[in-house]
Design a protein around this motif. Sequence first.
Motif, PDB file in Angstrom:
ATOM      1  N   PRO A  68       0.855  -1.288  -0.001  1.00 25.74           N
ATOM      2  CA  PRO A  68      -0.091  -0.001   0.099  1.00 25.74           C
ATOM      3  C   PRO A  68       0.752   1.241  -0.101  1.00 25.74           C
ATOM      4  O   PRO A  68       1.865   1.350   0.815  1.00 25.74           O
ATOM      5  N   PHE A  69       0.388   2.233  -0.807  1.00 28.32           N
ATOM      6  CA  PHE A  69       1.064   3.653  -0.690  1.00 28.32           C
ATOM      7  C   PHE A  69       0.266   4.464  -0.001  1.00 28.32           C
ATOM      8  O   PHE A  69      -1.007   4.792  -0.781  1.00 28.32           O
ATOM      9  N   VAL A  70       0.607   5.297   0.932  1.00 29.88           N
ATOM     10  CA  VAL A  70      -0.256   6.174   1.767  1.00 29.88           C
ATOM     11  C   VAL A  70       0.605   7.556   1.902  1.00 29.88           C
ATOM     12  O   VAL A  70       1.750   7.586   2.111  1.00 29.88           O
ATOM     13  N   SER A  71      -0.133   8.569   1.380  1.00 26.04           N
ATOM     14  CA  SER A  71       0.349   9.779   1.585  1.00 26.04           C
ATOM     15  C   SER A  71      -0.493  11.005   1.290  1.00 26.04           C
ATOM     16  O   SER A  71      -1.700  10.656   0.714  1.00 26.04           O
ATOM     17  N   PHE A  72      -0.265  12.124   1.380  1.00 29.19           N
ATOM     18  CA  PHE A  72      -1.034  13.194   0.868  1.00 29.19           C
ATOM     19  C   PHE A  72      -0.608  13.630  -0.313  1.00 29.19           C
ATOM     20  O   PHE A  72       0.491  13.502  -0.878  1.00 29.19           O
ATOM     21  N   TYR A  73      -1.520  14.463  -1.244  1.00 30.07           N
ATOM     22  CA  TYR A  73      -1.457  14.673  -2.594  1.00 30.07           C
ATOM     23  C   TYR A  73      -2.157  16.008  -2.978  1.00 30.07           C
ATOM     24  O   TYR A  73      -3.202  15.929  -2.919  1.00 30.07           O
ATOM     25  N   THR A  74      -1.316  16.899  -3.391  1.00 27.91           N
ATOM     26  CA  THR A  74      -1.955  18.191  -3.766  1.00 27.91           C
ATOM     27  C   THR A  74      -1.291  18.490  -5.005  1.00 27.91           C
ATOM     28  O   THR A  74      -0.201  18.650  -5.521  1.00 27.91           O
ATOM     29  N   PRO A  75      -2.158  18.101  -6.051  1.00 26.57           N
ATOM     30  CA  PRO A  75      -1.861  18.109  -7.544  1.00 26.57           C
ATOM     31  C   PRO A  75      -1.584  19.344  -8.126  1.00 26.57           C
ATOM     32  O   PRO A  75      -2.202  20.495  -7.803  1.00 26.57           O
ATOM     33  N   VAL A  76      -0.302  19.550  -8.731  1.00 28.74           N
ATOM     34  CA  VAL A  76       0.084  20.787  -9.363  1.00 28.74           C
ATOM     35  C   VAL A  76       0.586  20.306 -10.920  1.00 28.74           C
ATOM     36  O   VAL A  76       1.488  19.647 -10.818  1.00 28.74           O
ATOM     37  N   LEU A  77       0.000  20.918 -11.811  1.00 29.41           N
ATOM     38  CA  LEU A  77       0.422  20.724 -13.176  1.00 29.41           C
ATOM     39  C   LEU A  77       1.867  21.458 -13.564  1.00 29.41           C
ATOM     40  O   LEU A  77       1.759  22.532 -13.216  1.00 29.41           O
ATOM     41  N   ARG A  78       2.759  20.763 -14.023  1.00 29.03           N
ATOM     42  CA  ARG A  78       3.949  21.490 -14.510  1.00 29.03           C
ATOM     43  C   ARG A  78       3.744  22.363 -15.364  1.00 29.03           C
ATOM     44  O   ARG A  78       4.358  23.495 -15.425  1.00 29.03           O
ATOM     45  N   ALA A  79       2.713  22.470 -16.605  1.00 33.34           N
ATOM     46  CA  ALA A  79       2.282  23.229 -17.452  1.00 33.34           C
ATOM     47  C   ALA A  79       1.886  24.701 -16.626  1.00 33.34           C
ATOM     48  O   ALA A  79       2.106  25.633 -17.226  1.00 33.34           O
ATOM     49  N   ALA A  80       1.126  24.402 -15.530  1.00 30.89           N
ATOM     50  CA  ALA A  80       0.793  25.737 -15.023  1.00 30.89           C
ATOM     51  C   ALA A  80       1.681  26.458 -14.264  1.00 30.89           C
ATOM     52  O   ALA A  80       1.840  27.906 -14.263  1.00 30.89           O
ATOM     53  N   LEU A  81       2.975  25.889 -13.822  1.00 32.99           N
ATOM     54  CA  LEU A  81       4.046  26.427 -13.378  1.00 32.99           C
ATOM     55  C   LEU A  81       4.808  26.861 -14.305  1.00 32.99           C
ATOM     56  O   LEU A  81       5.610  28.102 -14.239  1.00 32.99           O
ATOM     57  N   ASP A  82       5.068  26.423 -15.607  1.00 32.13           N
ATOM     58  CA  ASP A  82       5.762  26.947 -16.651  1.00 32.13           C
ATOM     59  C   ASP A  82       5.160  28.147 -17.535  1.00 32.13           C
ATOM     60  O   ASP A  82       5.711  28.581 -18.452  1.00 32.13           O
TER      61      ASP A  82
END
Length: 395
Positions: free
Chosen positions: A380-394
Amino acid sequence: MEKLPPGFLSLGSGSGSAEFSFPDLLGTQRTPPRLPDEIVEEILLCIPPDDHEHLLCVALVCKHWARLLASRGFRRRYRQRHRTPLLLGFLGNLIDTGGYARFIPTHAFRPVRPDRHDYRAHDARHGRVLLNRIARCGDVFQGVEAALIVWDPITDEQWPLPPLLRDQPVRNWTAAVLCATAGLGTCDHLGCRPGDFHVVFVGIDDKEMFASVYSSDSATWSEATSANLPYDYLHEAVLPALAGNALYFVFRMGMAMLKYDLDTRVMSVMHVPMSWYPRRVVPMAMDDGGLGLAEVDMESNLILWSMEVSADGNVEQWVVSRHIELRTLLPAHALAFCVVAVADAVGVIFVYTVDGVYTFDLNSGQVTKVLSYGFYDIIPFVSFYTPVLRAALDR
């Protein structure tokens, strides 16, 4: 640009933040002042962790908001606000891939490389996955212990570990990955990724059982500690549990566990509850931080054990904490065989049945089928995730 009708909301684009246009009394467009980042963050903190779609929409609004979501400070506050991470998915070492690990999502998160060719998933904890290279005919490296890497599925970063050199061939081994401060009580594990990590390697050679710890801070293995423990080989397919300041590994016969104290680095053996039937027990951390066990008995019941310690800290005994009749929850044809894995932080247990793998949520009681046949192990993989598109940052 076509003039907007009165009352129409306009989301700004480009390098600035989102802007909302309103008509004034004279009919001309006026742009209100930009909201302070503190107010924007407070609004975004209200989005629940399992609502990835709305977080993704926020990241697409403008570069400024995407950077705000990607900042370490926001991610830290987001985890502190919501506390409980998500079971983002699990890695299955699948038969149809030759044993290679494949990430199978349970939420909207998808890693850049869901298939890890040539690597088997071995353990996962605190947002990191421990992989070991599968030895094939003709490979030049000596033993799987010389081919360990730690992988962050969210950032796709990975860190290869140097070979662990031994005079004797390693006959049997297992390992665990964890935050560098685990067991010290100095980390709540809500924001330790991408901090330092440790890998605890426990092996058996022709002479002894030994353990060594890799530190990402020094990028070296520690001097090995050894113990003369006359027990069977360690069960590589059963994930270790981190409870308190110790890691717990199960022996293959399922009648005992190896305890590795993270503070003293001393190894010892502790027994598990006796049973008259062949069984597979999986260690787990309880809600109070204590040690527990999960197993399925001969009548398809899920049994949870907890370790009780006397007031003076000397007497330990196993007691049944929960008894769950899986037959009333699973489909009639899905007879449960054994526990495959436990996702401690979220209270989800993976159970192998004649119909494939099901998850059982200890908090909600929900049962979900997640995988059919054709796997060796599940991590199992347990973690928090806040999605950020690389395209949005660039942009």
